[in-house]
Design a protein around this motif. Structure first.
Motif, short mmCIF file in Angstrom:
data_model
loop_
_atom_site.label_atom_id
_atom_site.label_comp_id
_atom_site.label_asym_id
_atom_site.label_seq_id
_atom_site.Cartn_x
_atom_site.Cartn_y
_atom_site.Cartn_z
N GLN A 1 -106.14 8.39 -11.51
CA GLN A 1 -104.92 8.78 -12.20
C GLN A 1 -104.73 10.30 -12.17
O GLN A 1 -103.60 10.79 -12.14
CB GLN A 1 -104.96 8.28 -13.65
CG GLN A 1 -103.61 8.05 -14.28
CD GLN A 1 -102.90 9.35 -14.62
OE1 GLN A 1 -103.54 10.32 -15.04
NE2 GLN A 1 -101.57 9.38 -14.49
N LYS B 1 -101.04 6.37 -8.94
CA LYS B 1 -101.21 7.00 -10.25
C LYS B 1 -100.57 6.17 -11.36
O LYS B 1 -101.14 6.03 -12.45
CB LYS B 1 -100.60 8.40 -10.23
CG LYS B 1 -101.42 9.42 -9.45
CD LYS B 1 -100.82 10.80 -9.62
CE LYS B 1 -101.69 11.85 -8.96
NZ LYS B 1 -101.20 13.22 -9.20
N PHE C 1 -102.57 4.39 -14.41
CA PHE C 1 -102.22 4.64 -15.81
C PHE C 1 -102.04 3.32 -16.57
O PHE C 1 -102.49 3.19 -17.71
CB PHE C 1 -100.93 5.46 -15.89
CG PHE C 1 -100.53 5.81 -17.29
CD1 PHE C 1 -101.17 6.83 -17.98
CD2 PHE C 1 -99.52 5.11 -17.93
CE1 PHE C 1 -100.80 7.15 -19.30
CE2 PHE C 1 -99.15 5.41 -19.23
CZ PHE C 1 -99.79 6.43 -19.91
#
Length: 394
Positions: free
Chosen positions: A194, A204, A208
């Motif tokens: 991330q 990413k 998350f």
């Protein structure tokens, strides 16, 4: 322009340069990359047809046959027989390195290309080199990120894309509820993904979501104190952070304590993301009694509103006073269904979300006065007023 776009533009430039041909005799010949003169490329049976065969140099991988180069990784940790033409064709970076090589010290001695790689990358350099020769690679969660770093460093776009697709698949499978210990990345690895500048926006975003999905595991991991302040704020702010509010609060204060955070503005930016109305009344009482937030006006206001909520939430006339994100329970992530044969996952309709309102339950085991102590450190006028929640010893 991003790094990926610059890389593609550079690659196209190199390809354009390589297409230029030098003919010293001045003689012309038909351009073999185009169909015969006056004919439009077609797939019909009575016209010309372009066919392409997939070329593989797999049989030459680490073979002395026709080898004119040695690749030395980390001062002899791994040594490979290689071929300048193949290596140079597949990677412009390696081609530039080959152009700077000096010939062997004695006649018949092959030049050596020395490369230095991190340990995890050196351990998969054979797979990286095998892909250059064969176009084939076995990917696994234990080393796919190291392989991705090699592909990025040497600008092997096809391998880079394979690695990203595989990482995306693993993250999607985790969100689909697959067995994380056997099929997913450890939460420490997901944190790294991330915050890794190399990763695409898609990776990413998925990382998350996984951190939200596994927040309890993240907050109790050794990686949690090393997470960036921005990531911590984003997780606490997310409506999909999957944990009870008291767990989110104690995790936030634990991160601040382990990082010795004394910046008042940053402390407040973390604490305003807690949904105080979802905390148990005992916790709110201890906070009010100890003046835990007296140095943080915005947080103190949220706490006061939470106390009012618990006092007046059952009065119909007060319902309009308690609307907004602070009073709304966090939501579950939209379901993800893994495709057949472990292929890419497909996101389900958002309408299948399940809502859980724990704020109105009196039987939930939240932190009580026996479980937590609240410390407001404000010893002198220049003190920032650090705030921590500590579990009391049993």
């Amino acid at each position: 322009m991003g790094n990926r776009d610059q890389m593609r533009a550079k690659k196209n430039l190199f390809q354009h340069v390589r297409m230029k041909r030098f003919n010293p005799s001045g003689a012309t010949y038909p351009d073999p990359s185009k169909p015969p003169d006056g004919e439009i490329q077609s797939n019909v049976t009575d016209g010309s047809k372009r066919v392409k065969t997939s070329t593989s140099f797999e049989s030459l991988f680490d073979s002395e046959t026709l080898s004119d180069l040695t690749i030395n990784v980390n001062n002899g940790q791994h040594v490979f027989n290689a071929h300048k033409m193949i290596i140079g064709l597949k990677s412009d970076i390696l081609a530039a390195m080959l152009n700077e090589l000096t010939p062997g010290s004695s006649e018949g001695e092959k030049p050596t290309l020395c490369v230095q790689e991190p340990e995890e990358c050196a351990n998969v350099f054979s797979r990286f080199l095998y892909f250059i020769y064969s176009g084939t690679v076995w990917l696994h969660r234990d080393y796919v990120i190291a392989l991705q770093r090699l592909a990025d460093k040497y600008e092997i776009q096809a391998l880079l894309q394979h690695c990203e697709n595989y990482i995306t698949q693993i993250l999607n499978n985790t969100l689909a509820g697959c067995d994380i210990p056997t099929r997913g990345f450890p939460v420490e690895t997901v944190c790294m993904l991330q915050e890794d500048a190399l990763q695409s926006t898609e990776v990413k975003d998925l990382a998350f979501k996984v951190l939200c999905f596994c927040f309890r595991d993240v907050a109790t991991s050794e990686r949690w104190p090393m997470c960036s302040w921005q990531l911590v704020c984003d997780l606490l702010k997310s409506e999909y952070c999957q944990a009870e509010e008291n767990v989110i609060l104690t995790s936030a204060t634990d991160w601040m304590k382990k990082n010795n955070l004394n910046d008042k503005a940053r402390i407040e930016d973390i604490l305003i993301n807690i949904k105080y109305p979802l905390l148990h009344k005992r916790v709110l009482y201890m906070m009010q009694k100890n003046g835990a937030f007296k140095n943080f006006p915005r947080v103190q206001e949220l706490l006061n509103n939470a106390v009012k909520y618990h006092c007046f939430k059952d009065i119909p006339e007060a319902h309009d006073d308690f609307v907004g994100p602070q009073f709304t329970p966090r939501r579950r992530l939209p379901p993800i269904f893994a495709g057949e044969n472990n292929n890419y996952a497909v996101e389900a309709s958002p309408t299948s979300m399940r809502y859980s309102d724990t704020s109105s339950r009196e039987d939930v085991s939240y932190l009580s006065s026996a479980d937590a102590t609240f410390t407001n450190v404000a010893g002198h006028p220049n003190d920032t007023g650090s705030f921590y929640v500590n579990k009391a010893p049993r």
